[in-house]
Write a protein that holds these residues in place. Structure first.
Motif, PDB file in Angstrom:
ATOM      1  N   ALA A   1       0.861  -1.181   0.000  1.00 52.22           N
ATOM      2  CA  ALA A   1       0.000   0.000   0.000  1.00 52.22           C
ATOM      3  C   ALA A   1       0.897   1.231   0.000  1.00 52.22           C
ATOM      4  CB  ALA A   1      -0.938   0.019   1.210  1.00 52.22           C
ATOM      5  N   THR A   2       0.288   2.400  -0.112  1.00 50.24           N
ATOM      6  CA  THR A   2       1.005   3.669   0.007  1.00 50.24           C
ATOM      7  C   THR A   2       0.826   4.186   1.429  1.00 50.24           C
ATOM      8  OG1 THR A   2       0.694   4.205  -2.329  1.00 50.24           O
ATOM      9  CG2 THR A   2       1.186   6.033  -0.838  1.00 50.24           C
ATOM     10  N   TYR A   3       1.934   4.445   2.104  1.00 56.20           N
ATOM     11  CA  TYR A   3       1.909   4.906   3.498  1.00 56.20           C
ATOM     12  C   TYR A   3       2.468   6.324   3.549  1.00 56.20           C
ATOM     13  CZ  TYR A   3       1.062   0.007   4.552  1.00 56.20           C
ATOM     14  OH  TYR A   3       0.517  -1.258   4.606  1.00 56.20           O
ATOM     15  N   ASP A   4       1.660   7.241   4.085  1.00 61.34           N
ATOM     16  CA  ASP A   4       2.095   8.636   4.217  1.00 61.34           C
ATOM     17  C   ASP A   4       1.263   9.314   5.278  1.00 61.34           C
ATOM     18  OD1 ASP A   4      -0.355   8.978   2.969  1.00 61.34           O
ATOM     19  OD2 ASP A   4       0.503   9.463   1.019  1.00 61.34           O
ATOM     20  N   GLY A   5       1.354  10.633   5.369  1.00 61.40           N
ATOM     21  CA  GLY A   5       0.582  11.402   6.336  1.00 61.40           C
ATOM     22  C   GLY A   5       0.868  10.997   7.768  1.00 61.40           C
ATOM     23  N   GLU A   6      -0.105  11.224   8.620  1.00 61.78           N
ATOM     24  CA  GLU A   6       0.067  10.918  10.045  1.00 61.78           C
ATOM     25  C   GLU A   6       0.104   9.417  10.314  1.00 61.78           C
ATOM     26  OE1 GLU A   6      -2.891  12.949  12.263  1.00 61.78           O
ATOM     27  OE2 GLU A   6      -2.110  14.960  11.793  1.00 61.78           O
ATOM     28  N   ALA A   7      -0.433   8.611   9.378  1.00 56.61           N
ATOM     29  CA  ALA A   7      -0.401   7.163   9.573  1.00 56.61           C
ATOM     30  C   ALA A   7       1.030   6.651   9.568  1.00 56.61           C
ATOM     31  CB  ALA A   7      -1.215   6.467   8.496  1.00 56.61           C
ATOM     32  N   LEU A   8       1.876   7.249   8.768  1.00 55.62           N
ATOM     33  CA  LEU A   8       3.285   6.876   8.736  1.00 55.62           C
ATOM     34  C   LEU A   8       4.112   7.796   9.616  1.00 55.62           C
ATOM     35  CD1 LEU A   8       5.431   5.010   7.535  1.00 55.62           C
ATOM     36  CD2 LEU A   8       5.678   6.634   5.630  1.00 55.62           C
ATOM     37  N   ASN A   9       3.718   9.080   9.654  1.00 57.96           N
ATOM     38  CA  ASN A   9       4.371  10.087  10.505  1.00 57.96           C
ATOM     39  C   ASN A   9       5.884  10.137  10.286  1.00 57.96           C
ATOM     40  OD1 ASN A   9       4.211  12.161  12.448  1.00 57.96           O
ATOM     41  ND2 ASN A   9       4.870  10.766  14.075  1.00 57.96           N
ATOM     42  N   LEU A  10       6.278  10.043   9.039  1.00 61.68           N
ATOM     43  CA  LEU A  10       7.702  10.048   8.711  1.00 61.68           C
ATOM     44  C   LEU A  10       8.150  11.492   8.457  1.00 61.68           C
ATOM     45  CD1 LEU A  10      10.385   8.754   7.961  1.00 61.68           C
ATOM     46  CD2 LEU A  10       9.441   8.205   5.710  1.00 61.68           C
ATOM     47  N   HIS A  11       8.970  12.009   9.362  1.00 60.45           N
ATOM     48  CA  HIS A  11       9.479  13.374   9.190  1.00 60.45           C
ATOM     49  C   HIS A  11      10.785  13.558   9.962  1.00 60.45           C
ATOM     50  CE1 HIS A  11       7.164  13.696  12.959  1.00 60.45           C
ATOM     51  NE2 HIS A  11       7.962  14.720  13.264  1.00 60.45           N
ATOM     52  N   LEU A  12      11.456  14.632   9.634  1.00 59.86           N
ATOM     53  CA  LEU A  12      12.762  14.961  10.217  1.00 59.86           C
ATOM     54  C   LEU A  12      12.610  16.129  11.179  1.00 59.86           C
ATOM     55  CD1 LEU A  12      15.914  14.678  10.166  1.00 59.86           C
ATOM     56  CD2 LEU A  12      15.884  16.291   8.246  1.00 59.86           C
ATOM     57  N   TYR A  13      13.329  16.035  12.296  1.00 65.19           N
ATOM     58  CA  TYR A  13      13.296  17.114  13.292  1.00 65.19           C
ATOM     59  C   TYR A  13      14.712  17.328  13.827  1.00 65.19           C
ATOM     60  CZ  TYR A  13      11.846  19.948  17.289  1.00 65.19           C
ATOM     61  OH  TYR A  13      11.694  20.958  18.211  1.00 65.19           O
ATOM     62  N   ALA A  14      15.151  18.587  13.794  1.00 66.48           N
ATOM     63  CA  ALA A  14      16.479  18.921  14.320  1.00 66.48           C
ATOM     64  C   ALA A  14      16.327  19.573  15.695  1.00 66.48           C
ATOM     65  CB  ALA A  14      17.208  19.861  13.376  1.00 66.48           C
ATOM     66  N   PHE A  15      16.870  18.927  16.713  1.00 64.69           N
ATOM     67  CA  PHE A  15      16.901  19.559  18.039  1.00 64.69           C
ATOM     68  C   PHE A  15      17.870  20.731  18.022  1.00 64.69           C
ATOM     69  CE2 PHE A  15      15.763  15.096  18.861  1.00 64.69           C
ATOM     70  CZ  PHE A  15      14.548  15.286  19.499  1.00 64.69           C
ATOM     71  N   GLU A  16      18.996  20.525  17.306  1.00 61.64           N
ATOM     72  CA  GLU A  16      19.963  21.617  17.165  1.00 61.64           C
ATOM     73  C   GLU A  16      20.972  21.255  16.086  1.00 61.64           C
ATOM     74  OE1 GLU A  16      21.553  21.709  21.085  1.00 61.64           O
ATOM     75  OE2 GLU A  16      23.021  20.125  20.706  1.00 61.64           O
ATOM     76  N   VAL A  17      21.432  22.290  15.383  1.00 57.82           N
ATOM     77  CA  VAL A  17      22.574  22.191  14.472  1.00 57.82           C
ATOM     78  C   VAL A  17      23.471  23.357  14.833  1.00 57.82           C
ATOM     79  CG1 VAL A  17      23.383  22.214  12.091  1.00 57.82           C
ATOM     80  CG2 VAL A  17      21.184  21.139  12.644  1.00 57.82           C
ATOM     81  N   LEU A  18      24.679  23.048  15.299  1.00 57.21           N
ATOM     82  CA  LEU A  18      25.596  24.066  15.794  1.00 57.21           C
ATOM     83  C   LEU A  18      26.701  24.334  14.793  1.00 57.21           C
ATOM     84  CD1 LEU A  18      25.982  22.880  19.515  1.00 57.21           C
ATOM     85  CD2 LEU A  18      24.317  24.489  18.554  1.00 57.21           C
TER      86      LEU A  18
END
Length: 554
Positions: free
Chosen positions: A365-382
């Motif tokens: 199937a195709t998995y995306d949106g909140e069902a997959l919740n695949l995303h990138l988050y940076a706490f910090e880049v120094l």
């Protein structure tokens, strides 16, 4: 009284004739051929059903004189073709005694290739997943796939669409199912430009006599690439020359790229894919960073991480909602050269890539949106001075869609059946002419057609994921263009059966084999022949009527 002996007679007188000369030639009874005259020499085929089906008896034992004795000969043959490479023993008897040292092993020769059949196992190709796979089979004029390898040249795979063409050489047909395979793993960008390209697929070869044979295998769709796609944006190379994808700038900050093509479920043992992370350094030198890739861990699983060669390996922490990565900075530390610092400064700098896999239980199937919740988050880049380039920033995602997304997409594909190959039994020794042995044994002769299904799996050409014997599946049906009467008793589920009532032979019968799969049916053409023994003669040169020995030794 005494008597004196008379004087000897002179030589040549009647009392002492001269010695006769030796004969000018050996008497007839001493000739080598005469010495063995009357010796009974016999040549016979081997014992047992199999060997007697290899060699039948034709004519009589013939003896002819020779300079050193006698030559015994006999023509051994059969009225239908044996299965290659079926073998048997020719036996020699002298005065009813068998001389095993004179026995010779004979093997039926392989026939030349005459027909080419194939299945295109791939329906679509993507710019980041070009895995066009074709399986093929060469058959002789009787329908057997066990052919002489040198009777045809290397099979070529041709993919053509207008001015575009790909031509590659295929491998040899060496598998247990007598299959050869072809593959294309790269195509020029032009195939994926715009809306993509639809191309025709065919295979071809040339026989030993110069005749060309080929098979058309349908078409394949080269899917148009996403608008953002650039091989550099799926690369782990260290460079500052990457062009930013559409919709990305310093305000977006960082992004992740995902496959633009489907992947298989099954965990890391089946297939993995990469999620690549890139950052815009806003004119600074990126140093340490801490980020997280979020995803639904019931759909995806983390496998490993690969980091850019200019950054230190990150500390990895797995969680219920994804996995985090923390790198302490540049490998060069406080002794970086100007060149090393420049490598960490740019609009699209590669940081790392996470290797992920789709879990085994996940359906296609195709998995995306909140069902997959695949995303990138940076706490910090120094930066190199420990200042923030980014602080608590959500990244964007590029995937099979044309535009940048806040949540990524993964398309999961399943393997399905692509086609079948069918040929006469057995798998090890395909016999294109089936003997009706019912008249010999009194039992119905039965032969199950060999049917092999090949799948759309594009990860290789070997193993159960690619080919499977479905001869005993119960999902087969066969039909003939024209079947003369008295040849077959039945052919239900593609099992050819002949009883004592069937007394007719037939050659090169065209049979259509249909396999009814779960979602589709597939057909393949098969050529077979049937030989019915017209007459059976039992003869014996035995004046004392000894007991006969049956084929089973009793």
């Amino acid at each position: 009284p005494s008597f004196a002996s008379p004087p000897p007679a002179p030589v040549g007188s009647p009392a002492h004739p001269p010695p006769s000369r030796p004969p000018s030639a050996t008497p007839f009874f001493c000739e080598p051929a005469s010495l063995v005259d009357g010796v009974n020499a016999q040549i016979r085929p081997g014992r047992g059903d199999a060997e007697n089906l290899v060699f039948g008896r034709m004519g009589l034992d013939v003896s002819a004189p020779a300079a050193t004795g006698m030559i015994a000969s006999r023509v051994l043959g059969r009225s239908f073709a044996p299965s290659s490479p079926q073998s048997g023993v020719v036996r020699a008897f002298i005065q009813t005694r068998e001389y095993t040292s004179l026995a010779t092993q004979q093997t039926a020769a392989l026939r030349d290739a005459a027909v080419l059949q194939g299945v295109c196992r791939t329906e679509r190709a993507w710019v980041d997943r070009t895995r066009l796979r074709v399986s093929f089979q060469a058959k002789d004029d009787l329908g057997s796939p066990l052919v002489l390898a040198g009777s045809y040249q290397q099979v070529m795979l041709l993919v053509a669409s207008d001015s575009l063409e790909i031509r590659v050489a295929c491998g040899l047909a060496l598998s247990a199912f007598h299959l050869g395979h072809c593959s294309i793993t790269h195509a020029a960008d032009a195939w994926f430009a715009g809306g993509g390209t639809r191309a025709e697929v065919s295979i071809q070869t040339k026989l030993a006599d110069g005749t060309s044979i080929s098979a058309a295998l349908g078409s394949i769709h080269f899917v148009g690439q996403p608008a953002w796609y650039d091989p550099q944006l799926r690369s782990s190379s260290v460079t500052t020359e990457r062009a930013p994808p559409p919709g990305f700038n310093a305000s977006v900050g960082l992004f992740i790229t995902l496959p633009s093509s489907p992947v298989y479920a099954g965990g890391a043992s089946v297939e993995t894919f990469f999620a690549n992370v890139y950052v815009h350094t806003r004119g600074d030198v990126a140093n340490s960073w801490r980020l997280m890739i979020f995803f639904n861990t019931s759909v995806l699983e983390y496998v490993s991480v690969e980091v850019s060669s200019i950054f230190r390996a990150p500390v990895v922490t797995e969680a219920d909602d994804g996995v985090s990565f923390s790198s302490s900075g540049l490998v060069c530390g406080t002794e970086c050269t100007a060149q090393q610092l420049r490598q960490a400064n740019g609009s699209v700098i590669y940081l790392m890539r996470a290797k992920l896999a789709v879990r085994a239980h996940v359906p296609a199937a195709t998995y995306d949106g909140e069902a997959l919740n695949l995303h990138l988050y940076a706490f910090e880049v120094l930066n190199f001075g420990s200042g923030f380039i980014y602080d608590k920033l959500a990244g964007m995602a590029y995937d099979a869609r044309d535009t940048v997304q806040s949540l990524g997409q993964v398309v999961v594909q399943a393997t399905s059946m692509a086609g079948i190959f069918a040929f006469p039994p057995t798998l090890a020794q395909p016999q294109a002419v089936l003997p009706n042995t019912a008249a010999l044994t009194g039992r119905t002769a039965s032969y199950a057609t060999t049917v092999v299904a090949v799948s759309t799996y594009d990860g290789g050409d070997a193993g159960t994921l690619v080919a499977e014997d479905v001869s005993g599946s119960g999902a087969l049906a066969c039909d003939f263009e024209a079947l003369p009467p008295g040849v077959l008793n039945s052919f239900a589920n593609c099992v050819m059966q002949m009883s004592t009532a069937e007394t007719s032979s037939a050659s090169r019968l065209n049979m259509t084999v249909t396999f009814m799969g779960a979602s589709a049916s597939f057909t393949q053409q098969v050529t077979i022949g049937v030989h019915a023994f017209a007459s059976i003669v039992l003869s014996a040169n035995d004046t004392t009527l000894n007991r006969y020995e049956a084929l089973d030794g009793t």
